[in-house]
Design a protein around this motif. Structure first.
Motif, PDB file in Angstrom:
ATOM      1  N   ALA A 253       5.742   2.895   0.347  1.00 36.15           N
ATOM      2  CA  ALA A 253       5.788   2.867  -1.227  1.00 36.15           C
ATOM      3  C   ALA A 253       6.728   3.611  -1.973  1.00 36.15           C
ATOM      4  CB  ALA A 253       4.479   3.302  -1.832  1.00 36.15           C
TER       5      ALA A 253
ATOM      6  N   TYR B   2      -3.111   7.305   7.582  1.00 37.52           N
ATOM      7  CA  TYR B   2      -2.975   6.069   6.737  1.00 37.52           C
ATOM      8  C   TYR B   2      -2.465   6.379   5.109  1.00 37.52           C
ATOM      9  CZ  TYR B   2      -4.024   2.059   3.905  1.00 37.52           C
ATOM     10  OH  TYR B   2      -4.197   1.029   3.185  1.00 37.52           O
ATOM     11  N   LEU B   3      -2.901   7.309   4.683  1.00 38.77           N
ATOM     12  CA  LEU B   3      -2.227   7.444   3.413  1.00 38.77           C
ATOM     13  C   LEU B   3      -0.742   7.441   3.604  1.00 38.77           C
ATOM     14  CD1 LEU B   3      -5.225   9.745   1.657  1.00 38.77           C
ATOM     15  CD2 LEU B   3      -4.553   7.144   1.062  1.00 38.77           C
TER      16      LEU B   3
ATOM     17  N   ALA C 261       1.214   4.455   4.129  1.00 39.70           N
ATOM     18  CA  ALA C 261       1.068   3.719   3.019  1.00 39.70           C
ATOM     19  C   ALA C 261       2.176   4.205   1.923  1.00 39.70           C
ATOM     20  CB  ALA C 261      -0.312   3.435   2.485  1.00 39.70           C
TER      21      ALA C 261
ATOM     22  N   GLY D 266      -1.241   2.149   7.998  1.00 44.41           N
ATOM     23  CA  GLY D 266      -0.826   2.271   6.522  1.00 44.41           C
ATOM     24  C   GLY D 266       0.504   1.528   6.096  1.00 44.41           C
ATOM     25  N   SER D 267       1.552   1.768   6.871  1.00 44.32           N
ATOM     26  CA  SER D 267       2.888   1.241   6.463  1.00 44.32           C
ATOM     27  C   SER D 267       2.612  -0.318   6.637  1.00 44.32           C
ATOM     28  CB  SER D 267       3.994   1.608   7.606  1.00 44.32           C
ATOM     29  OG  SER D 267       3.598   1.221   8.819  1.00 44.32           O
TER      30      SER D 267
ATOM     31  N   TRP E 165      -0.340  -2.142   6.185  1.00 42.71           N
ATOM     32  CA  TRP E 165      -1.378  -2.507   5.122  1.00 42.71           C
ATOM     33  C   TRP E 165      -1.443  -1.615   4.155  1.00 42.71           C
ATOM     34  CZ3 TRP E 165      -3.164  -3.629  10.198  1.00 42.71           C
ATOM     35  CH2 TRP E 165      -3.001  -5.000  10.620  1.00 42.71           C
ATOM     36  N   SER E 166      -0.312  -1.445   3.433  1.00 37.47           N
ATOM     37  CA  SER E 166      -0.338  -0.337   2.272  1.00 37.47           C
ATOM     38  C   SER E 166      -1.174  -0.720   0.900  1.00 37.47           C
ATOM     39  CB  SER E 166       1.024  -0.159   1.658  1.00 37.47           C
ATOM     40  OG  SER E 166       0.963   0.915   0.687  1.00 37.47           O
ATOM     41  N   VAL E 167      -1.876   0.080   0.801  1.00 38.74           N
ATOM     42  CA  VAL E 167      -2.658  -0.132  -0.874  1.00 38.74           C
ATOM     43  C   VAL E 167      -1.904   0.362  -2.082  1.00 38.74           C
ATOM     44  CG1 VAL E 167      -4.846   0.360   0.185  1.00 38.74           C
ATOM     45  CG2 VAL E 167      -3.586   2.276  -0.818  1.00 38.74           C
TER      46      VAL E 167
ATOM     47  N   THR F  88       4.745  -1.687  -2.691  1.00 41.40           N
ATOM     48  CA  THR F  88       5.965  -1.408  -1.768  1.00 41.40           C
ATOM     49  C   THR F  88       7.282  -1.242  -2.414  1.00 41.40           C
ATOM     50  OG1 THR F  88       5.988  -3.413  -0.888  1.00 41.40           O
ATOM     51  CG2 THR F  88       4.478  -1.942   0.219  1.00 41.40           C
TER      52      THR F  88
END
Length: 242
Positions: free
Chosen positions: A140, A132-133, A136, A79-80, A82-84, A87
Protein backbone atom coordinates in the motif's frame (compact mmCIF):
# COMPACT_ATOMS: atom_id res chain seq x y z
CA UNK A 1 15.94 13.57 -11.64
CA UNK A 2 19.13 11.49 -11.41
CA UNK A 3 20.76 13.92 -9.01
CA UNK A 4 17.65 13.98 -6.82
CA UNK A 5 17.76 10.17 -6.62
CA UNK A 6 21.48 10.19 -5.79
CA UNK A 7 21.07 12.70 -2.96
CA UNK A 8 17.97 11.01 -1.53
CA UNK A 9 19.49 7.53 -1.44
CA UNK A 10 22.79 8.81 -0.07
CA UNK A 11 20.91 10.36 2.85
CA UNK A 12 18.73 7.28 3.32
CA UNK A 13 21.73 4.94 3.16
CA UNK A 14 23.59 7.03 5.73
CA UNK A 15 20.65 6.84 8.13
CA UNK A 16 20.36 3.07 7.64
CA UNK A 17 24.09 2.67 8.27
CA UNK A 18 23.83 4.71 11.46
CA UNK A 19 20.76 3.20 13.15
CA UNK A 20 20.15 0.00 11.14
CA UNK A 21 16.94 1.01 9.36
CA UNK A 22 15.22 3.84 7.55
CA UNK A 23 16.28 3.50 3.90
CA UNK A 24 12.79 2.74 2.47
CA UNK A 25 10.97 5.14 4.78
CA UNK A 26 13.28 8.10 4.12
CA UNK A 27 13.67 7.48 0.37
CA UNK A 28 9.92 7.00 -0.14
CA UNK A 29 9.14 10.02 1.99
CA UNK A 30 11.46 12.33 0.06
CA UNK A 31 10.87 10.94 -3.43
CA UNK A 32 7.08 11.21 -3.17
CA UNK A 33 7.54 14.98 -3.01
CA UNK A 34 8.49 14.92 -6.71
CA UNK A 35 7.20 11.60 -8.14
CA UNK A 36 4.33 9.17 -7.50
CA UNK A 37 4.56 6.55 -4.72
CA UNK A 38 4.50 3.77 -7.35
CA UNK A 39 7.52 5.26 -9.15
CA UNK A 40 9.34 5.82 -5.86
CA UNK A 41 8.70 2.22 -4.80
CA UNK A 42 10.27 0.88 -8.02
CA UNK A 43 13.43 2.90 -7.41
CA UNK A 44 14.03 1.56 -3.91
CA UNK A 45 13.80 -2.15 -4.85
CA UNK A 46 17.47 -2.77 -5.74
CA UNK A 47 19.10 -0.46 -3.12
CA UNK A 48 16.82 -1.83 -0.43
CA UNK A 49 17.41 -5.45 -1.43
CA UNK A 50 21.21 -5.18 -1.50
CA UNK A 51 21.51 -3.24 1.76
CA UNK A 52 19.06 -5.61 3.46
CA UNK A 53 21.13 -8.62 2.39
CA UNK A 54 24.22 -6.86 3.72
CA UNK A 55 22.46 -6.29 7.04
CA UNK A 56 21.07 -9.84 7.20
CA UNK A 57 24.25 -11.77 6.40
CA UNK A 58 26.74 -9.54 8.22
CA UNK A 59 26.46 -11.93 11.16
CA UNK A 60 25.70 -15.67 11.42
CA UNK A 61 22.62 -17.48 12.75
CA UNK A 62 20.40 -16.62 9.78
CA UNK A 63 18.72 -20.05 9.81
CA UNK A 64 17.99 -19.71 13.51
CA UNK A 65 16.23 -16.40 12.90
CA UNK A 66 14.23 -17.88 10.01
CA UNK A 67 13.07 -20.77 12.21
CA UNK A 68 12.01 -18.33 14.90
CA UNK A 69 10.28 -15.75 12.72
CA UNK A 70 8.81 -17.86 9.93
CA UNK A 71 5.20 -17.20 11.09
CA UNK A 72 5.78 -13.45 10.78
CA UNK A 73 7.50 -13.90 7.40
CA UNK A 74 4.58 -16.02 6.15
CA UNK A 75 2.23 -13.26 7.32
CA UNK A 76 4.20 -10.68 5.31
CA UNK A 77 3.82 -12.80 2.17
CA UNK A 78 0.09 -13.34 2.70
CA UNK A 79 -0.48 -9.66 3.44
CA UNK A 80 1.31 -8.58 0.27
CA UNK A 81 -0.90 -10.91 -1.80
CA UNK A 82 -4.24 -10.15 -0.12
CA UNK A 83 -3.92 -6.63 1.25
CA UNK A 84 -6.86 -5.07 3.06
CA UNK A 85 -5.56 -1.62 2.06
CA UNK A 86 -5.70 0.13 -1.33
CA UNK A 87 -2.47 -0.74 -3.13
CA UNK A 88 0.11 1.47 -4.81
CA UNK A 89 -1.08 3.14 -8.00
CA UNK A 90 -4.42 1.31 -8.22
CA UNK A 91 -6.78 3.46 -6.23
CA UNK A 92 -8.01 7.01 -5.74
CA UNK A 93 -6.91 6.59 -2.12
CA UNK A 94 -4.01 8.89 -1.23
CA UNK A 95 -1.27 6.45 -0.25
CA UNK A 96 0.95 9.47 0.46
CA UNK A 97 -1.28 10.24 3.45
CA UNK A 98 -1.03 6.66 4.70
CA UNK A 99 2.74 6.78 4.28
CA UNK A 100 2.88 10.06 6.17
CA UNK A 101 0.82 8.60 9.00
CA UNK A 102 3.13 5.59 9.17
CA UNK A 103 6.21 7.81 9.30
CA UNK A 104 4.71 9.95 12.04
CA UNK A 105 3.68 6.89 14.08
CA UNK A 106 7.13 5.41 13.65
CA UNK A 107 8.72 8.68 14.74
CA UNK A 108 6.55 8.82 17.85
CA UNK A 109 7.42 5.21 18.59
CA UNK A 110 11.12 5.98 18.30
CA UNK A 111 10.82 8.89 20.70
CA UNK A 112 8.89 6.94 23.33
CA UNK A 113 10.22 3.41 22.72
CA UNK A 114 11.25 2.93 26.36
CA UNK A 115 7.62 2.91 27.42
CA UNK A 116 6.69 0.06 25.07
CA UNK A 117 5.64 -3.23 26.74
CA UNK A 118 7.53 -6.50 26.38
CA UNK A 119 5.92 -8.41 23.49
CA UNK A 120 7.94 -11.64 23.85
CA UNK A 121 5.22 -13.56 25.77
CA UNK A 122 2.79 -12.93 22.89
CA UNK A 123 5.17 -13.76 20.04
CA UNK A 124 3.48 -17.02 19.01
CA UNK A 125 0.14 -15.46 18.02
CA UNK A 126 1.24 -11.86 17.47
CA UNK A 127 3.92 -12.67 14.87
CA UNK A 128 1.56 -13.73 12.05
CA UNK A 129 -0.77 -10.78 12.71
CA UNK A 130 2.08 -8.28 12.66
CA UNK A 131 3.49 -9.92 9.53
CA UNK A 132 0.16 -9.73 7.69
CA UNK A 133 -0.32 -6.05 8.51
CA UNK A 134 3.28 -5.35 7.55
CA UNK A 135 2.89 -7.08 4.19
CA UNK A 136 -0.43 -5.37 3.48
CA UNK A 137 1.02 -1.94 4.27
CA UNK A 138 4.12 -2.68 2.18
CA UNK A 139 2.11 -3.00 -1.05
CA UNK A 140 0.00 0.00 0.00
CA UNK A 141 2.86 2.39 0.76
CA UNK A 142 6.11 0.77 -0.43
CA UNK A 143 7.48 0.72 3.11
CA UNK A 144 7.51 -1.95 5.83
CA UNK A 145 7.69 -0.04 9.11
CA UNK A 146 4.52 -0.26 11.15
CA UNK A 147 3.96 -2.61 12.94
CA UNK A 148 6.94 -4.85 12.09
CA UNK A 149 9.75 -2.65 13.46
CA UNK A 150 8.10 -1.84 16.82
CA UNK A 151 7.17 -5.51 17.19
CA UNK A 152 10.73 -6.76 16.65
CA UNK A 153 12.12 -4.09 18.92
CA UNK A 154 9.60 -5.11 21.59
CA UNK A 155 10.84 -8.71 21.78
CA UNK A 156 13.86 -7.82 23.91
CA UNK A 157 16.46 -9.17 21.47
CA UNK A 158 20.15 -8.45 21.71
CA UNK A 159 21.34 -5.67 19.42
CA UNK A 160 22.96 -7.94 16.80
CA UNK A 161 19.92 -10.23 16.68
CA UNK A 162 17.63 -7.22 16.37
CA UNK A 163 19.58 -5.79 13.44
CA UNK A 164 19.56 -9.18 11.71
CA UNK A 165 15.85 -9.80 12.33
CA UNK A 166 15.09 -6.37 10.90
CA UNK A 167 17.19 -7.24 7.85
CA UNK A 168 15.29 -10.52 7.48
CA UNK A 169 11.88 -8.83 7.61
CA UNK A 170 13.01 -6.07 5.26
CA UNK A 171 14.40 -8.61 2.78
CA UNK A 172 11.20 -10.65 2.59
CA UNK A 173 8.99 -7.56 2.33
CA UNK A 174 11.18 -6.08 -0.42
CA UNK A 175 10.95 -9.31 -2.43
CA UNK A 176 7.16 -9.24 -2.01
CA UNK A 177 7.05 -5.59 -3.09
CA UNK A 178 9.16 -6.34 -6.18
CA UNK A 179 6.84 -9.18 -7.18
CA UNK A 180 3.78 -6.99 -6.61
CA UNK A 181 5.15 -4.13 -8.71
CA UNK A 182 6.09 -6.51 -11.52
CA UNK A 183 2.69 -8.21 -11.57
CA UNK A 184 0.66 -5.02 -11.13
CA UNK A 185 2.17 -2.39 -13.43
CA UNK A 186 0.52 1.00 -13.67
CA UNK A 187 -0.26 2.26 -17.16
CA UNK A 188 2.20 4.90 -18.42
CA UNK A 189 4.47 4.35 -15.39
CA UNK A 190 7.32 2.00 -16.40
CA UNK A 191 9.52 0.20 -13.90
CA UNK A 192 12.80 2.12 -14.08
CA UNK A 193 15.28 -0.62 -13.09
CA UNK A 194 18.21 1.33 -14.57
CA UNK A 195 17.64 4.26 -12.23
CA UNK A 196 17.18 1.81 -9.36
CA UNK A 197 20.63 0.39 -10.10
CA UNK A 198 22.03 3.92 -10.13
CA UNK A 199 20.44 4.53 -6.72
CA UNK A 200 22.32 1.52 -5.33
CA UNK A 201 25.70 3.28 -5.49
CA UNK A 202 24.86 6.28 -3.26
CA UNK A 203 22.95 3.93 -0.96
CA UNK A 204 26.03 1.80 -0.35
CA UNK A 205 28.27 4.85 0.04
CA UNK A 206 25.79 6.40 2.46
CA UNK A 207 25.50 3.17 4.42
CA UNK A 208 29.29 2.98 4.72
CA UNK A 209 29.42 6.62 5.87
CA UNK A 210 26.64 5.95 8.37
CA UNK A 211 28.67 3.23 10.05
CA UNK A 212 31.47 5.78 10.51
CA UNK A 213 29.09 8.39 11.91
CA UNK A 214 27.77 5.85 14.40
CA UNK A 215 31.11 5.98 16.24
CA UNK A 216 31.29 9.78 16.27
CA UNK A 217 27.80 10.87 17.31
CA UNK A 218 25.96 9.50 20.35
CA UNK A 219 23.32 7.15 18.97
CA UNK A 220 20.54 8.32 21.29
CA UNK A 221 21.03 11.95 20.23
CA UNK A 222 21.00 11.04 16.55
CA UNK A 223 17.91 8.85 16.97
CA UNK A 224 16.00 11.70 18.63
CA UNK A 225 16.76 14.08 15.78
CA UNK A 226 15.88 11.44 13.20
CA UNK A 227 12.58 10.44 14.78
CA UNK A 228 11.57 14.05 15.33
CA UNK A 229 12.16 14.62 11.63
CA UNK A 230 9.94 11.67 10.75
CA UNK A 231 7.12 13.04 12.91
CA UNK A 232 7.35 16.47 11.28
CA UNK A 233 7.53 15.14 7.74
CA UNK A 234 4.82 12.54 8.32
CA UNK A 235 2.45 15.15 9.73
CA UNK A 236 3.16 17.40 6.75
CA UNK A 237 2.43 14.58 4.27
CA UNK A 238 -0.92 13.86 5.96
CA UNK A 239 -1.97 17.52 6.13
CA UNK A 240 -0.88 18.07 2.52
CA UNK A 241 -3.39 15.45 1.32
CA UNK A 242 -6.33 16.84 3.31
Amino acid sequence: MVWIVIVVFAIAGMIKGTIGLGLPAVSMGLLTLVISPFQAATLLIIPSMVTNFWQLFAEGNVLRLIRRFWPMLAGIIVGSIWSVFPTLGHSQFHSEALLGAMLALYGLYGLFAKSMPNLAPHEKWLGPVVGYLGGALTVATGVVVIPVVPYLQGLGQKRDDLVQSLGLAFTVSTICLAVFLHQNPVENIPLDWKLSFIALIPSLIGMWAGTKIRYRIPEQKFRKVFFCGLVIFGAYAVLHQL
